[in-house]
Design a protein around this motif. Structure first.
Motif, PDB file in Angstrom:
ATOM      1  N   GLU A 116       0.449   0.270   9.064  1.00  0.00           N
ATOM      2  CA  GLU A 116       0.479  -0.774   8.043  1.00  0.00           C
ATOM      3  C   GLU A 116       1.203  -0.288   6.791  1.00  0.00           C
ATOM      4  N   ARG A 118       1.858   0.044   2.991  1.00  0.00           N
ATOM      5  CA  ARG A 118       0.962  -0.094   1.837  1.00  0.00           C
ATOM      6  C   ARG A 118       1.628   0.481   0.603  1.00  0.00           C
ATOM      7  N   SER A 125      -4.012   0.835  10.853  1.00  0.00           N
ATOM      8  CA  SER A 125      -4.922  -0.286  10.655  1.00  0.00           C
ATOM      9  C   SER A 125      -5.134  -0.992  11.984  1.00  0.00           C
ATOM     10  N   ARG A 146      -8.987  -0.287   8.081  1.00  0.00           N
ATOM     11  CA  ARG A 146      -7.855   0.403   7.458  1.00  0.00           C
ATOM     12  C   ARG A 146      -8.203   1.878   7.307  1.00  0.00           C
TER      13      ARG A 146
END
Length: 377
Positions: A116, A118, A125, A146
């Motif tokens: 994921e 970020r 995740s 997560r």
């Protein structure tokens, strides 16, 4: 000193070469169960990573760049399914593991693990969504886990998803390579086996030891990319990447420490020693390890009837090794290794037993394939 079980296993491993059957466009390989035929079910998959069978026999396949597709019985690929979360598709990252809800026939829930993107980096995740009846979209998509903390790395995401017999979901997460010492820190999600409920909550029977984050099942893992439940016991078995050597088969138990990077049977990529040696009180030994490394990925226990001699064998795909390893087991022991499909020259990313009792493989290539392995006729 190397563990005797590992040495005997590798000693029993065979580099098995096969014959070409041009009429069927197959390669055949002598094995402990007779010759094997390898068929291409589908091609044109870009770095496929995870495979799951739908109840009607069609297959869901993840592609690392971020696509989820259905493959039908004739090998036709669907258009990418809508609703898949955005992924960070760099290095080892992207759309990775997949699992169907144990009650999929009723609720149509699909679980995906992915790198994921970020702020400040990325992390492993897990999202779940409902596959519509047409098989064209995921709806009600929600991230249920997560990995924390966020790390700026393109490596070691782990990412296999396995439901246990209670309905809890195991998630394997890597230590992100640059943070390997954090695999020993039970307060975070780096280098751990995670166990959550299907909605992301915490199962009541998780370890919950002092100082441990409540989602953590076990610690001290490097990068687990293979995971499967034993068909008789329901115990989780995992295949874990080492560095140079030291790939491991483990059976992670609640609240235990599997040693990385304090103990390992491998050395660093530079050749330097890692940690303190191969054993330490309070840290678990692997059931089996490889040296040199084969880079193990997907794993599956065999329960079908096509090869009755292989019942309860653990099959592990190899990336660097470009082979399929069959590990014979007895209870919670690995009793030997046989090396199969050494001639196909492909990185085997995932291994799944199909509803027909045959083995299905994904090859990790730009033009990746879905292969079916069956007894040659």
């Amino acid at each position: 000193m190397r563990r005797l079980g590992m040495v005997l296993g590798l000693g029993a491993g065979l580099a098995l070469f096969g014959l070409v059957a041009p009429a069927l466009a197959q390669k055949r390989f002598p094995s402990s169960a007779g010759a094997l035929a390898v068929e291409t079910v589908a091609g044109g998959l870009e770095h496929p990573w995870g495979l799951a069978f739908l109840p009607d026999g069609r297959m869901l396949v993840t592609e690392r760049p971020g696509r989820l597709r259905i493959v039908d019985a004739k090998g036709a690929l669907s258009r990418p399914i809508a609703g898949v979360p955005s992924v960070m598709a760099r290095g080892q990252g992207g759309l990775l593991g997949i699992a169907l809800d144990p009650d999929f026939a009723r609720n149509r829930l699909v679980y995906l693990s992915f790198a994921e993107p970020r702020s400040g980096g990325n992390g492993t995740s897990v999202a779940r969504g409902r596959l519509n009846e047409q098989g064209t979209a995921l709806t009600e998509v929600k991230v249920i886990f997560r990995q924390m903390p966020t790390v700026a790395s393109n490596l070691h995401f782990g990412s296999r998803l396995v439901f246990d017999r209670t309905g809890a979901l195991f998630v394997t997460v890597g230590e992100r390579f640059t943070q390997r010492d954090q695999a020993q820190n039970p307060a975070n999600d780096l280098g751990k086996i995670i166990r959550i409920r299907p909605d992301g909550g915490i199962p009541a029977d998780n370890p919950k030891k002092p100082g441990w984050a409540p989602e953590i099942w076990s610690i001290g893992h490097r990068n687990v990319q293979g995971a499967a439940l034993h068909p008789q016991t329901g115990q989780l078995w995992t295949a874990e990447h080492g560095a140079r050597g030291g790939d491991e088969i483990n059976t992670p138990k609640a609240g235990l420490n599997y040693g990385w990077p304090v103990i390992t049977y491998g050395v660093d990529y530079s050749g330097a020693k890692i940690g303190e040696g191969t054993a330490k009180p309070g840290m678990e030994q692997p059931l089996f390890y490889w040296d040199p490394s084969i880079a193990p990925s997907g794993a599956a226990f065999y329960t079908g009837s096509a090869w009755p001699q292989w019942k309860n064998s653990l099959f592990v795909g190899a990336l660097a090794g470009s082979l399929l390893a069959r590990l014979s087991t007895e209870g919670e022991k690995v009793t030997g290794e046989e090396r199969l499909l050494t001639d196909i020259g492909a990185r085997i990313r995932d291994v799944v037993q199909g509803p027909d009792g045959l083995l299905y493989l994904l090859t990790d290539e730009e033009d990746g394939k879905l292969l079916r392995v069956r007894p040659a006729q």
